[in-house]
Design a protein around this motif. Structure first.
Motif, mmCIF file in Angstrom:
data_model
loop_
_atom_site.group_PDB
_atom_site.id
_atom_site.type_symbol
_atom_site.label_atom_id
_atom_site.label_comp_id
_atom_site.label_asym_id
_atom_site.label_seq_id
_atom_site.Cartn_x
_atom_site.Cartn_y
_atom_site.Cartn_z
ATOM 1 N N SER A 17 72.645 49.689 59.414
ATOM 2 C CA SER A 17 72.093 50.826 60.481
ATOM 3 C C SER A 17 72.712 51.098 61.665
ATOM 4 C CB SER A 17 70.523 50.071 60.654
ATOM 5 O OG SER A 17 70.679 49.035 61.513
ATOM 6 N N ASP A 18 72.507 51.915 62.300
ATOM 7 C CA ASP A 18 73.035 52.520 63.559
ATOM 8 C C ASP A 18 74.561 52.778 63.729
ATOM 9 O OD1 ASP A 18 70.465 51.944 64.923
ATOM 10 O OD2 ASP A 18 70.554 49.848 65.050
ATOM 11 N N GLU A 31 70.559 57.484 56.511
ATOM 12 C CA GLU A 31 69.967 56.364 57.545
ATOM 13 C C GLU A 31 71.018 55.183 57.843
ATOM 14 O OE1 GLU A 31 68.296 55.360 53.460
ATOM 15 O OE2 GLU A 31 68.838 57.090 54.562
ATOM 16 N N LEU A 32 72.055 55.048 56.759
ATOM 17 C CA LEU A 32 73.004 53.859 57.212
ATOM 18 C C LEU A 32 74.523 54.509 57.234
ATOM 19 C CD1 LEU A 32 71.716 51.641 54.187
ATOM 20 C CD2 LEU A 32 71.100 51.525 56.841
#
Length: 161
Positions: A17-18, A31-32
Motif C-alpha cells: 500500500s501507499d 489500491e496497491l
C-alpha cells in the motif's frame, strides 16, 4: 546479412500500500503499488535487462544499483533512455520487444496501448514493435496471491552497420 542479438529479462516486485502502480511508464489506478528503490516498474525493468542481456552488458543493477540514493524513486523510463543510449552507442537498434506482465489484478488490457506508446517513444521505434501482453497466474504463486507483479521481456536488436 543483418546481425541480430536477442536478450531476455525478468523482474518482480512486491505489492504494497501507499505506492503507485507504474507499468510501462503508465500510472495504473489500483489500491496497491510496487515496492522498489526506483518507481519499481517491472515491465520497464524487464525490458532494460533484455536490452542489456542482448549485448552481454550485465543487468540494470550494474548501472542503477538499488542502494545508490541517486536512483531512489527514479522514473524507469528515464533509466530505459540511458540503457537505449548504450545500445545505440554500440551500433544496435531495437528490432522489437515482446513482453508479458503477470498480475491477478488490476486488469491491464485498458492500459496496454498507453504502455506501448510510452515505451516506443523512449526506444524510438513504432508502437507495433513493442508487444505487451498481460495474464494472470491463475491464483498460483506470489502473483496469484497478489503479493507481487512480475514481467518477462525479450528484445531483438538489429545491427545498424
Amino acid at each position: 546479412m543483418t546481425s541480430i542479438r536477442i536478450g531476455n529479462g525478468y523482474d518482480i516486485h512486491r505489492l504494497v500500500s501507499d505506492r503507485p502502480l507504474i507499468l510501462g511508464g503508465v500510472n495504473i489506478p489500483h489500491e496497491l503499488g510496487l515496492l522498489g528503490h526506483s518507481d519499481a516498474d517491472v515491465l520497464t525493468h524487464a525490458i532494460m535487462d533484455a536490452l542489456l542481456g542482448a549485448l552481454s552488458l550485465g543487468d540494470i543493477g550494474h548501472y542503477f544499483p538499488p542502494g545508490d540514493p541517486q536512483w531512489a524513486g527514479a522514473d524507469s523510463l528515464k533509466l530505459l533512455a540511458q540503457v537505449h543510449q548504450l545500445v545505440q552507442e554500440r551500433g544496435w537498434q531495437v528490432g522489437n520487444i515482446d513482453s508479458v506482465i503477470v498480475a491477478e489484478r488490476p486488469k491491464l488490457k485498458p492500459h496496454l496501448a498507453a504502455m506501448r506508446d510510452r515505451l516506443s517513444a523512449v526506444l524510438k521505434v513504432k508502437p507495433d514493435q513493442i508487444g505487451i501482453k498481460a495474464t494472470t497466474n491463475e491464483k498460483l504463486g506470489p502473483e496469484g496471491r497478489e503479493e507481487g507483479i512480475c514481467a518477462y521481456a525479450v528484445a531483438v536488436l538489429v545491427s545498424v552497420a
